[in-house]
Design a protein around this motif. Structure first.
Motif, PDB file in Angstrom:
ATOM      1  N   ALA A  69       0.826  -1.209   0.000  1.00 51.16           N
ATOM      2  CA  ALA A  69       0.000   0.000   0.000  1.00 51.16           C
ATOM      3  C   ALA A  69       0.859   1.256   0.000  1.00 51.16           C
ATOM      4  O   ALA A  69       0.551   2.228  -0.708  1.00 51.16           O
ATOM      5  N   ASN A  73       1.323   3.901  -3.361  1.00 52.41           N
ATOM      6  CA  ASN A  73       0.851   5.269  -3.184  1.00 52.41           C
ATOM      7  C   ASN A  73       2.084   6.170  -3.107  1.00 52.41           C
ATOM      8  O   ASN A  73       2.619   6.416  -2.036  1.00 52.41           O
ATOM      9  N   SER A 126      -3.676  10.935   1.266  1.00 53.43           N
ATOM     10  CA  SER A 126      -4.770  10.084   1.761  1.00 53.43           C
ATOM     11  C   SER A 126      -4.309   8.863   2.568  1.00 53.43           C
ATOM     12  O   SER A 126      -4.551   7.727   2.181  1.00 53.43           O
ATOM     13  N   GLY A 129      -7.449   6.748   3.728  1.00 53.61           N
ATOM     14  CA  GLY A 129      -7.950   5.827   2.717  1.00 53.61           C
ATOM     15  C   GLY A 129      -7.066   4.603   2.579  1.00 53.61           C
ATOM     16  O   GLY A 129      -7.553   3.472   2.428  1.00 53.61           O
ATOM     17  N   THR A 130      -5.773   4.812   2.651  1.00 50.65           N
ATOM     18  CA  THR A 130      -4.828   3.695   2.585  1.00 50.65           C
ATOM     19  C   THR A 130      -4.993   2.778   3.793  1.00 50.65           C
ATOM     20  O   THR A 130      -4.965   1.549   3.663  1.00 50.65           O
ATOM     21  N   TRP A 133      -8.148   0.776   3.299  1.00 51.88           N
ATOM     22  CA  TRP A 133      -7.907  -0.249   2.293  1.00 51.88           C
ATOM     23  C   TRP A 133      -7.153  -1.419   2.916  1.00 51.88           C
ATOM     24  O   TRP A 133      -7.472  -2.580   2.668  1.00 51.88           O
ATOM     25  N   LEU A 134      -6.152  -1.107   3.738  1.00 49.07           N
ATOM     26  CA  LEU A 134      -5.364  -2.145   4.396  1.00 49.07           C
ATOM     27  C   LEU A 134      -6.239  -2.978   5.333  1.00 49.07           C
ATOM     28  O   LEU A 134      -6.156  -4.205   5.341  1.00 49.07           O
ATOM     29  N   GLY A 136      -9.527  -3.393   5.149  1.00 48.21           N
ATOM     30  CA  GLY A 136     -10.474  -4.168   4.356  1.00 48.21           C
ATOM     31  C   GLY A 136      -9.831  -5.337   3.640  1.00 48.21           C
ATOM     32  O   GLY A 136     -10.336  -6.468   3.672  1.00 48.21           O
ATOM     33  N   ALA A 137      -8.705  -5.090   2.993  1.00 45.58           N
ATOM     34  CA  ALA A 137      -8.032  -6.148   2.233  1.00 45.58           C
ATOM     35  C   ALA A 137      -7.530  -7.250   3.151  1.00 45.58           C
ATOM     36  O   ALA A 137      -7.726  -8.440   2.876  1.00 45.58           O
TER      37      ALA A 137
END
Length: 164
Positions: A69, A73, A126, A129-130, A133-134, A136-137
């Motif tokens: 991630a 980014n 962001s 957001g990262t 994402w981490l 969730g993934a």
């Protein structure tokens, strides 16, 4: 030099504590034990057991996803590098106040300049957001794996050992 020794000791202790429980890839990816849980109770039971049993593997998955991630980014990578190296440079090269003509520049001024540039740059990149994402993934991967993988034979003996 002393800081380098402390960093290596921290990594060594993390490796000994967190990653000592890493199971072999053959055991982690055992496709013979994959099956759909019969009901929600069985799924919760599998998740409970597998998250404890494969905690080292799941920690490694989270670490790899976090590195991925940050690397993908670019703006986040640049802003983090700017803040970390700026902080280190100020501590190393400007421990005392410097005189420029009539102006005296202190560490406080340098830190203020670093954060005035670095914090908005970090905000634009962001990190929230990262982070989500981490979460969730890794949540999907870990819960999915833990849910579909049947516990091994050793799980039957785990309850007996706890009761003794």
């Amino acid at each position: 030099m002393d800081a380098v020794l402390r960093v290596t000791e921290v990594f060594k202790s993390i490796r000994e504590t967190k990653f000592s429980g890493i199971r072999s890839p053959g055991e982690f990816f055992d496709y013979h034990r994959i099956s759909r849980p019969a009901d929600v109770n069985q799924a919760i039971s599998r998740i409970s057991y597998n998250t404890r049993y494969f905690s080292g593997n799941y920690g490694l998955i989270i670490a790899v996803l976090a590195v991925y991630a940050v690397i993908t980014n670019y703006l986040l990578l640049i802003s983090l590098a700017f803040l970390v190296f700026g902080f280190a440079a100020i501590n190393k090269f400007a421990p005392e106040a410097t005189q420029f003509g009539e102006h005296t520049i202190t560490q406080k001024h340098l830190y203020t300049g670093l954060f005035v540039i670095g914090i908005p740059l970090l905000w634009i990149s962001s990190p929230i957001g990262t982070f989500f994402w981490l979460v969730g993934a890794s949540g999907v991967l870990i819960l999915g794996h833990a849910c579909i993988l049947e516990p091994g034979v050793e799980s039957e003996y785990a309850t007996i050992q706890e009761n003794v």
